[in-house]
Design a protein around this motif. Structure first.
Motif, PDB file in Angstrom:
ATOM      1  N   ALA A 136      35.971 -37.593  40.903  1.00  0.00           N
ATOM      2  CA  ALA A 136      34.799 -36.784  41.172  1.00  0.00           C
ATOM      3  C   ALA A 136      34.037 -37.418  42.341  1.00  0.00           C
ATOM      4  CB  ALA A 136      33.913 -36.716  39.930  1.00  0.00           C
ATOM      5  N   PRO A 137      33.411 -36.663  43.169  1.00  0.00           N
ATOM      6  CA  PRO A 137      33.236 -35.218  43.112  1.00  0.00           C
ATOM      7  C   PRO A 137      34.247 -34.441  43.967  1.00  0.00           C
ATOM      8  CG  PRO A 137      31.707 -36.106  44.705  1.00  0.00           C
ATOM      9  CD  PRO A 137      32.498 -37.270  44.156  1.00  0.00           C
ATOM     10  N   TYR A 138      35.306 -35.084  44.441  1.00  0.00           N
ATOM     11  CA  TYR A 138      36.192 -34.442  45.418  1.00  0.00           C
ATOM     12  C   TYR A 138      37.386 -33.731  44.777  1.00  0.00           C
ATOM     13  CZ  TYR A 138      33.204 -37.397  48.113  1.00  0.00           C
ATOM     14  OH  TYR A 138      32.088 -37.996  48.622  1.00  0.00           O
ATOM     15  N   PHE A 139      37.877 -34.251  43.692  1.00  0.00           N
ATOM     16  CA  PHE A 139      38.947 -33.622  42.913  1.00  0.00           C
ATOM     17  C   PHE A 139      40.147 -33.223  43.776  1.00  0.00           C
ATOM     18  CE2 PHE A 139      34.970 -32.885  40.639  1.00  0.00           C
ATOM     19  CZ  PHE A 139      35.269 -33.520  39.443  1.00  0.00           C
ATOM     20  N   ALA A 140      40.655 -34.158  44.563  1.00  0.00           N
ATOM     21  CA  ALA A 140      41.836 -33.897  45.381  1.00  0.00           C
ATOM     22  C   ALA A 140      43.061 -33.843  44.472  1.00  0.00           C
ATOM     23  CB  ALA A 140      41.999 -34.982  46.440  1.00  0.00           C
ATOM     24  N   ASP A 141      43.689 -32.697  44.421  1.00  0.00           N
ATOM     25  CA  ASP A 141      44.874 -32.473  43.594  1.00  0.00           C
ATOM     26  C   ASP A 141      45.982 -33.445  44.006  1.00  0.00           C
ATOM     27  OD1 ASP A 141      46.928 -31.281  42.034  1.00  0.00           O
ATOM     28  OD2 ASP A 141      47.468 -29.968  43.706  1.00  0.00           O
ATOM     29  N   ASN A 142      46.524 -34.204  43.058  1.00  0.00           N
ATOM     30  CA  ASN A 142      47.586 -35.160  43.381  1.00  0.00           C
ATOM     31  C   ASN A 142      48.958 -34.692  42.897  1.00  0.00           C
ATOM     32  OD1 ASN A 142      47.430 -35.619  40.647  1.00  0.00           O
ATOM     33  ND2 ASN A 142      47.269 -37.845  40.808  1.00  0.00           N
ATOM     34  N   THR A 143      49.120 -33.365  42.747  1.00  0.00           N
ATOM     35  CA  THR A 143      50.424 -32.817  42.353  1.00  0.00           C
ATOM     36  C   THR A 143      51.198 -32.269  43.554  1.00  0.00           C
ATOM     37  OG1 THR A 143      49.623 -30.561  41.967  1.00  0.00           O
ATOM     38  CG2 THR A 143      49.467 -32.123  40.109  1.00  0.00           C
ATOM     39  N   GLY A 144      50.549 -32.199  44.717  1.00  0.00           N
ATOM     40  CA  GLY A 144      51.198 -31.674  45.913  1.00  0.00           C
ATOM     41  C   GLY A 144      51.250 -30.167  45.986  1.00  0.00           C
ATOM     42  N   LYS A 145      50.525 -29.484  45.114  1.00  0.00           N
ATOM     43  CA  LYS A 145      50.577 -28.022  45.072  1.00  0.00           C
ATOM     44  C   LYS A 145      49.423 -27.345  45.816  1.00  0.00           C
ATOM     45  CE  LYS A 145      53.074 -27.879  40.642  1.00  0.00           C
ATOM     46  NZ  LYS A 145      54.184 -28.548  41.191  1.00  0.00           N
ATOM     47  N   THR A 146      48.328 -28.061  46.027  1.00  0.00           N
ATOM     48  CA  THR A 146      47.137 -27.484  46.645  1.00  0.00           C
ATOM     49  C   THR A 146      46.751 -28.305  47.874  1.00  0.00           C
ATOM     50  OG1 THR A 146      46.356 -26.836  44.446  1.00  0.00           O
ATOM     51  CG2 THR A 146      44.732 -26.838  46.211  1.00  0.00           C
ATOM     52  N   ASP A 147      46.390 -27.631  48.951  1.00  0.00           N
ATOM     53  CA  ASP A 147      45.951 -28.319  50.161  1.00  0.00           C
ATOM     54  C   ASP A 147      44.685 -29.126  49.877  1.00  0.00           C
ATOM     55  OD1 ASP A 147      45.426 -29.127  52.781  1.00  0.00           O
ATOM     56  OD2 ASP A 147      44.679 -27.173  53.407  1.00  0.00           O
ATOM     57  N   VAL A 148      44.732 -30.419  50.170  1.00  0.00           N
ATOM     58  CA  VAL A 148      43.586 -31.300  49.905  1.00  0.00           C
ATOM     59  C   VAL A 148      42.973 -31.848  51.192  1.00  0.00           C
ATOM     60  CG1 VAL A 148      44.369 -31.942  47.589  1.00  0.00           C
ATOM     61  CG2 VAL A 148      45.084 -33.308  49.570  1.00  0.00           C
ATOM     62  N   THR A 149      43.332 -31.272  52.333  1.00  0.00           N
ATOM     63  CA  THR A 149      42.822 -31.772  53.610  1.00  0.00           C
ATOM     64  C   THR A 149      41.291 -31.814  53.612  1.00  0.00           C
ATOM     65  OG1 THR A 149      44.739 -30.774  54.712  1.00  0.00           O
ATOM     66  CG2 THR A 149      42.926 -31.498  56.114  1.00  0.00           C
ATOM     67  N   ALA A 150      40.647 -30.724  53.248  1.00  0.00           N
ATOM     68  CA  ALA A 150      39.179 -30.653  53.279  1.00  0.00           C
ATOM     69  C   ALA A 150      38.550 -31.623  52.287  1.00  0.00           C
ATOM     70  CB  ALA A 150      38.709 -29.226  53.008  1.00  0.00           C
ATOM     71  N   ALA A 151      39.113 -31.748  51.102  1.00  0.00           N
ATOM     72  CA  ALA A 151      38.557 -32.652  50.090  1.00  0.00           C
ATOM     73  C   ALA A 151      38.625 -34.107  50.549  1.00  0.00           C
ATOM     74  CB  ALA A 151      39.290 -32.480  48.764  1.00  0.00           C
ATOM     75  N   ILE A 152      39.765 -34.511  51.101  1.00  0.00           N
ATOM     76  CA  ILE A 152      39.895 -35.896  51.571  1.00  0.00           C
ATOM     77  C   ILE A 152      38.989 -36.137  52.774  1.00  0.00           C
ATOM     78  CG2 ILE A 152      41.470 -37.591  52.571  1.00  0.00           C
ATOM     79  CD1 ILE A 152      43.695 -36.335  50.832  1.00  0.00           C
ATOM     80  N   GLN A 153      38.906 -35.177  53.690  1.00  0.00           N
ATOM     81  CA  GLN A 153      38.026 -35.357  54.849  1.00  0.00           C
ATOM     82  C   GLN A 153      36.572 -35.455  54.409  1.00  0.00           C
ATOM     83  OE1 GLN A 153      39.173 -35.760  58.266  1.00  0.00           O
ATOM     84  NE2 GLN A 153      37.147 -36.684  58.147  1.00  0.00           N
ATOM     85  N   ARG A 154      36.157 -34.673  53.419  1.00  0.00           N
ATOM     86  CA  ARG A 154      34.780 -34.775  52.895  1.00  0.00           C
ATOM     87  C   ARG A 154      34.523 -36.162  52.339  1.00  0.00           C
ATOM     88  NH1 ARG A 154      35.594 -29.797  50.767  1.00  0.00           N
ATOM     89  NH2 ARG A 154      35.886 -30.624  48.674  1.00  0.00           N
ATOM     90  N   ALA A 155      35.482 -36.714  51.602  1.00  0.00           N
ATOM     91  CA  ALA A 155      35.330 -38.059  51.038  1.00  0.00           C
ATOM     92  C   ALA A 155      35.201 -39.099  52.159  1.00  0.00           C
ATOM     93  CB  ALA A 155      36.510 -38.384  50.124  1.00  0.00           C
ATOM     94  N   ILE A 156      36.025 -38.972  53.197  1.00  0.00           N
ATOM     95  CA  ILE A 156      35.945 -39.888  54.340  1.00  0.00           C
ATOM     96  C   ILE A 156      34.596 -39.748  55.038  1.00  0.00           C
ATOM     97  CG2 ILE A 156      36.889 -40.346  56.649  1.00  0.00           C
ATOM     98  CD1 ILE A 156      39.663 -39.469  55.434  1.00  0.00           C
ATOM     99  N   ASP A 157      34.154 -38.522  55.271  1.00  0.00           N
ATOM    100  CA  ASP A 157      32.874 -38.284  55.940  1.00  0.00           C
ATOM    101  C   ASP A 157      31.713 -38.856  55.127  1.00  0.00           C
ATOM    102  OD1 ASP A 157      34.353 -36.967  57.873  1.00  0.00           O
ATOM    103  OD2 ASP A 157      33.733 -34.952  57.229  1.00  0.00           O
ATOM    104  N   ASP A 158      31.726 -38.645  53.817  1.00  0.00           N
ATOM    105  CA  ASP A 158      30.660 -39.175  52.954  1.00  0.00           C
ATOM    106  C   ASP A 158      30.668 -40.695  52.941  1.00  0.00           C
ATOM    107  OD1 ASP A 158      29.926 -36.575  52.411  1.00  0.00           O
ATOM    108  OD2 ASP A 158      30.700 -36.565  50.342  1.00  0.00           O
ATOM    109  N   CYS A 159      31.848 -41.271  52.913  1.00  0.00           N
ATOM    110  CA  CYS A 159      31.970 -42.722  52.955  1.00  0.00           C
ATOM    111  C   CYS A 159      31.400 -43.260  54.268  1.00  0.00           C
ATOM    112  CB  CYS A 159      33.446 -43.109  52.796  1.00  0.00           C
ATOM    113  SG  CYS A 159      33.755 -44.856  52.633  1.00  0.00           S
TER     114      CYS A 159
END
Length: 188
Positions: free
Chosen positions: A1-24
């Motif tokens: 939380a709060p990004y919930f990047a899917d780690n099954t490889g089924k859903t695009d997580v580009t935006a979620a990971i970039q948000r986490a990097i930007d917030d960091c």
């Protein structure tokens, strides 16, 4: 939380990971950690200065499995950039396996760099360590030619324990203004 990047490889997580990097980065820098799993990227990431993207590394020569896997399902284009993962100053990646699932040895597709260490503005101390590239076309670019023969400048990058298959180019490094470290690089 709060990004919930899917780690099954089924859903695009580009935006979620970039948000986490930007917030960091906004918090002053630090680490974004991706535990073991498969992470589908259908776009590019930018690792901002003073930030690291870290996975759970598995050395494919020593153990079964690949740890944290980035599935690079991006469009095939014959350009050097935009890279899959661009790395800023005092930033880095560690412990990632990057796999191009649409690549086929009988019909090799061109792609931009998998990792690109930029060389403009504040351009020192970027790193790529403990990473594996599978079916990359262009592996790593460091201050490499970007467009129309224009090269950037860079200082003191570190590449260490990077393995894998690059079907066109493993490493392209130019215009280093200081001592860099390239150690244990196995790109076929």
């Amino acid at each position: 939380a709060p990004y919930f990047a899917d780690n099954t490889g089924k859903t695009d997580v580009t935006a979620a990971i970039q948000r986490a990097i930007d917030d960091c980065s906004k918090a002053g820098g630090g680490t974004v950690f991706l535990p073991v799993g498969e992470y589908l990227l259908q776009g590019s990431l930018y690792i901002r200065p003073f930030t690291a993207l870290i996975g759970d590394y598995t050395d494919p020569d020593l153990k079964e499995g690949y740890g944290t896997v980035i599935l690079a399902d991006v469009p095939s284009v014959d350009k050097k950039n935009p890279a899959l993962i661009k790395i800023g100053a005092s930033a880095g990646v560690r412990g990632l396996t990057v796999y191009y699932p649409r690549q086929n040895i009988d019909n090799v597709l061109p792609y931009p760099y998998t990792f690109f260490i930029e060389g403009n503005g504040d351009y020192m101390l970027s790193s790529i360590t403990d990473c594996t590239l599978i079916n990359s076309y262009r592996g790593i670019g460091v201050s490499a030619e970007c467009e129309e023969g224009i090269y950037q400048c860079h200082e003191m990058f570190t590449l260490e324990n990077v393995k894998g298959t690059c079907l066109y180019e493993g490493l392209s490094a130019h215009n280093s203004a200081d001592v860099d470290t390239v150690k244990t690089l196995y790109l076929l």
